[in-house]
Motif scaffolding. Sequence first.
Motif: not given
Length: 291
Positions: A122-144
Amino acid sequence: MLKRIKVHDQHEGEIFVQNKRHTPSNMPMVVSNMISDDMPDQHSEFFTHLSYFAISTIDIDGRPWATIIVGSPTTLIRAISEMELNISAVLPKDDPFLSSIINTVNSPYRSFAGIGVDFSNRRRNKVAGFIATSNIVNDTLNMSLLTNENVGNCPKYITIRKLEYCKRNPQIAADYRNTDRISFNQECLDIINQASTIFLATRHTSTISDNTSDLGINHRGGYSGFVRTYEENGYTYIVIPDYSGNRFYQSLGNIETDRVAGVVFPCFTSGDMLHVTGIHINKTQHLCQFY
């Protein structure tokens, strides 16, 4: 990579709900002191051991969408620094979160909010901010993801579960995104009625600056059936109770100012998910209504 420093003062919606619920007068200061720009080491370590993660963003029309991404604990989330997370995940092609990422790729400021929950303890932590980069390679979504809002959460209303990864070939069962009048079919209603865990995504748009605008995502839980629905004038309305928690009222505060929200309803038995977004209103001291 430049970091956007976040102003953590609570906004007028949060303060309004806190006053309405008679929280201590120093609550805004307490909340601001508990939120940090940098990600604590224990949070980054926690995220990198997860095989599932709830995350939200907004689409090209400004609507919040939430989803749950899954993958191997060794590759799903990597902590690059105290301010950066990298995510790699394969999402269903019809997932509205994925569509939102693709359709806003040229936007100058793309915000996100995420919450990690370990259902085994039951441990939980929250995080927020903004998406610096995103791309899709071989159906995989990559995000910074660049983080500027980090806070731990209490374990209230989280059901302990043992989850195992099961690979599926998901198919879309219902799509109401191109209509403004929604009456859910029985399959959608069944997912809502069985839910004992949901994730609620909200948005606050500041009139001051981007540094005071943000997204939020929170866990909501209870016994199966704690979320109710009813039909009226061709619409399905969703009613979500607000059980007493840490009394920050970040989600209800965002709803008070922006009146929009998104919810993802997971079914941990079948692996199905229902994503909804729409107008959200704080109806009483204890309920919020969604349509």
